[in-house]
Design a protein around this motif. Structure first.
Motif, PDB file in Angstrom:
ATOM      1  N   GLY A 167       2.258  -2.328   8.588  1.00  0.00           N
ATOM      2  CA  GLY A 167       2.000  -3.775   9.109  1.00  0.00           C
ATOM      3  C   GLY A 167       3.431  -4.389   7.746  1.00  0.00           C
ATOM      4  O   GLY A 167       4.208  -3.727   7.160  1.00  0.00           O
TER       5      GLY A 167
ATOM      6  N   GLN B   6       0.534   4.042   1.635  1.00  0.00           N
ATOM      7  CA  GLN B   6       0.468   4.394   3.522  1.00  0.00           C
ATOM      8  C   GLN B   6       1.492   3.278   4.147  1.00  0.00           C
ATOM      9  O   GLN B   6       1.547   2.252   3.958  1.00  0.00           O
TER      10      GLN B   6
ATOM     11  N   SER C   8       2.805   4.417  12.659  1.00  0.00           N
ATOM     12  CA  SER C   8       0.605   4.236  13.162  1.00  0.00           C
ATOM     13  C   SER C   8       0.733   2.974  13.351  1.00  0.00           C
ATOM     14  O   SER C   8       1.441   1.632  12.288  1.00  0.00           O
ATOM     15  N   VAL C   9      -0.204   1.644  13.934  1.00  0.00           N
ATOM     16  CA  VAL C   9      -0.637   0.392  13.492  1.00  0.00           C
ATOM     17  C   VAL C   9      -1.161   0.197  12.498  1.00  0.00           C
ATOM     18  O   VAL C   9       0.108  -1.110  12.009  1.00  0.00           O
ATOM     19  N   SER C  10      -2.120   1.133  11.981  1.00  0.00           N
ATOM     20  CA  SER C  10      -2.072   0.576  10.462  1.00  0.00           C
ATOM     21  C   SER C  10      -0.892   0.910   9.389  1.00  0.00           C
ATOM     22  O   SER C  10      -0.916   0.401   8.552  1.00  0.00           O
ATOM     23  N   GLY C  11      -0.205   1.984   9.525  1.00  0.00           N
ATOM     24  CA  GLY C  11       1.281   1.623   8.967  1.00  0.00           C
ATOM     25  C   GLY C  11       2.232   0.880   8.793  1.00  0.00           C
ATOM     26  O   GLY C  11       2.820   1.159   7.886  1.00  0.00           O
TER      27      GLY C  11
ATOM     28  N   THR D 197       2.140  -2.986   4.329  1.00  0.00           N
ATOM     29  CA  THR D 197       2.243  -1.343   4.108  1.00  0.00           C
ATOM     30  C   THR D 197       3.666  -1.111   3.213  1.00  0.00           C
ATOM     31  O   THR D 197       5.045  -1.899   3.426  1.00  0.00           O
TER      32      THR D 197
ATOM     33  N   THR E 213       0.933  -1.052   0.398  1.00  0.00           N
ATOM     34  CA  THR E 213       0.504   0.196  -0.841  1.00  0.00           C
ATOM     35  C   THR E 213       0.672   1.333   0.668  1.00  0.00           C
ATOM     36  O   THR E 213       2.097   1.417   0.408  1.00  0.00           O
TER      37      THR E 213
END
Length: 565
Positions: A420, A411, A415-418, A423, A409
């Motif tokens: 992974g 992103q 951050s946690v979502s960024g 990412t 991705t």
């Protein structure tokens, strides 16, 4: 030949620089038995080779690359999944410019470089004792190599350490004095080094290219923390003159295929002027190839243990420079430096069975859903014919998440979502060595340190900085762009400015360990980008490792920490 002197110098060589601090040196020390019987030419070669030997550690993924790329807007390495690449936060600190004096990677680079300088000093003490026709050329080459190492210390740490005898204490130079020392060393040997030893050793062209690079950055080195740099006309004249000499020599040619510059078999590529010469069984690490790939990307059908490591990706900020330059066209469709598709299943989903010898992963900037070899129970799945290999969508099997596709991705952040495992768009610039059984060994591609495209773009920049010669700079940039003819070259630019040239350097040299130096010179290093807001100009140099400062504490005031640390 005075064998005892050579042995004595080699023994002293293990710890000759106080400030080198503690490091493990994998040296092969000659004793009298092994030294006896060496010809003087062999002894000379034996002094030269170790001087280059630190390249194999210096130019790994977590050392010089880390300092020059992860500290910039080109690369970011988050704490993957909250479990991988945490490393006590050093890669996060590198990207956000919160450098610590105890950072082991900064310390490793310091040790590598000063170990190289130490070896050069040892060689310069031994070589004059030898009676071989090559000795004067070797001495010149070692002096040039020492000057190159000194350029690195000046660029990274803001200082140079000078000494000529093994046992003496180094003199510390900063600012203009350091610049002038490096300049004098390179000028002294410019006509003495061999014109034909490259690209794995410093040649005449390499010295000229290093001088051009030195003069281009002279304004920075004279006044490191200036609000704006004073690029002197006489410096720019010298940049142009040295670049002219290299270009007009006809010794080098721009590579029609951009990614051929980073292939396993790139040693004879005529664009390369100076490289870290990797050889698979000798010093090859292959880390530059595996660093950014997913842990579920396996580039070699022969080796089911050779995979990536889910390391850094490019920042969304850097990716957007490509998008904004070519919108509405996808950069992969217009600039062959951005991407090279080798795995046809991306464009032809029916092509799901591939012969092992035909399987090559894609190169450049990798985005979106990823396809590759299907690995089950430690082996690659074959097609119904029992010969070819099955290729399809890959999943995060190695991360214990077999239902989650490897889908890179845009992103990527802290951050946690960024953070992974999938990412961030990834970079596969150097070819993954066809001999690498683990992904971490047997690298074959020479790592570019100076190539002809940089000579053209340095000349372009000097033209702009000297007298705003936008037309001359534009011509140089377009020569490089037009040279990539193996596939459709990028379209010519129609205008030129320092900002456009900075962008072009990003496109041409991404992940080649030039970005930090470029950002400082172009006044971009204090900007904000993905997860980085620190605007402190003191961060233009790294801290001197604390153990080096402590190791020199017996000499009051000798080695002072850089300001701000």
């Amino acid at each position: 030949m005075n064998v005892k002197k050579i042995i004595s110098l080699l023994m002293l060589f293990m710890g000759i620089v106080v400030i080198e601090s503690c490091t493990d040196l994998d040296e092969e020390i000659l004793d009298e038995t092994s030294a006896t019987g060496l010809s003087e030419r062999e002894t000379a070669d034996g002094m030269l080779a170790p001087a280059y030997g630190v390249f194999s550690q210096l130019f790994t993924h977590t050392h010089y690359f880390n300092l020059q790329e992860i500290s910039t807007d080109e690369a970011i390495l988050p704490y993957r999944g909250g479990t991988d690449w945490g490393d006590n936060g050093i890669f996060i600190a590198m990207h956000t410019h919160n450098f610590a004096t105890t950072d082991p990677r900064i310390g490793g680079v310091w040790n590598n470089i000063f170990q190289g300088i130490s070896r050069c000093v040892t060689a310069l003490n031994v070589l004059p004792t030898l009676n071989t026709p090559e000795v004067n050329t070797y001495i010149a080459e070692v002096r040039a190599l020492r000057a190159y190492y000194s350029m690195l210390t000046l660029d990274l740490f803001g200082l140079v350490l000078v000494k000529d005898e093994v046992g003496e204490t180094s003199t510390i130079l900063r600012g203009a004095e350091a610049l002038e020392y490096i300049e004098s060393e390179l000028l002294a040997v410019e006509s003495e080094v061999s014109p034909s030893v490259g690209p794995g050793r410093i040649s005449t062209a390499a010295v000229k290219g290093l001088l051009a690079r030195l003069y281009l950055n002279a304004a920075v080195y004279r006044d490191r923390f200036a609000a704006s740099f004073n690029f002197r006309e006489e410096d720019m004249d010298k940049v142009i003159a040295y670049c002219d000499e290299i270009i007009n020599s006809g010794q080098f040619q721009l590579s029609p295929e951009y990614f051929a510059l980073f292939d396993d078999e790139n040693h004879d590529n005529p664009e390369l002027i100076f490289v870290y010469e990797q050889r698979a069984e000798l010093n090859g690490h292959n880390r530059m190839a595996y660093f950014s790939l997913s842990g579920d990307q396996y580039p070699l059908p022969e080796f089911p243990g050779a995979n990536g490591t889910d390391g850094p990706g490019i920042t969304s900020d850097f990716y957007r420079t490509w998008v904004n330059a070519y919108a509405p066209v996808d950069p992969a469709d217009i600039d062959p430096r951005f991407y090279k598709e080798n795995l046809s299943i991306y464009s032809n989903p029916a092509d799901s069975c591939v012969a092992g010898e035909d399987f090559h992963i894609n190169r450049g900037i990798l985005r979106g859903e990823q396809f590759g070899l299907i690995r089950e129970n430690g082996v690659f799945v074959r097609c119904e014919d029992g010969v070819n290999f099955k290729v399809g969508k890959i999943y995060n099997e190695s991360r214990n998440n077999p239902n989650l596709p490897v889908n890179f991705t845009e992103q990527i952040d802290f951050s946690v979502s960024g953070s992974g495992y999938s990412t961030g768009y990834r970079v596969e610039k150097y070819e993954f060595s066809r001999k690498s059984v683990s992904g971490r060994n047997f690298g074959e591609a020479d790592i570019s340190l100076l190539r002809l495209a940089d000579v053209y773009l340095m000349r372009a920049e000097a033209k702009l900085r000297k007298n705003s010669d936008a037309a001359g700079a534009l011509a140089d940039v377009n020569i490089v762009r037009a040279s990539r003819t193996a596939r459709t070259p990028p379209p010519p630019l129609t205008e030129m400015s320092l900002d456009l040239l900075y962008r072009e350097r990003g496109f041409e040299f991404y992940w080649e360990m030039l970005r930090r130096t470029d950002m400082i010179r172009f006044g971009k290093y204090e900007d904000s980008w993905t997860e980085k807001t620190n605007s402190d100009p003191l961060k233009r140099v790294f801290p001197i490792p604390q153990n080096a400062v402590d190791g020199a504490s017996n000499i009051p005031g000798y080695l002072e920490q850089n300001e701000g640390y």
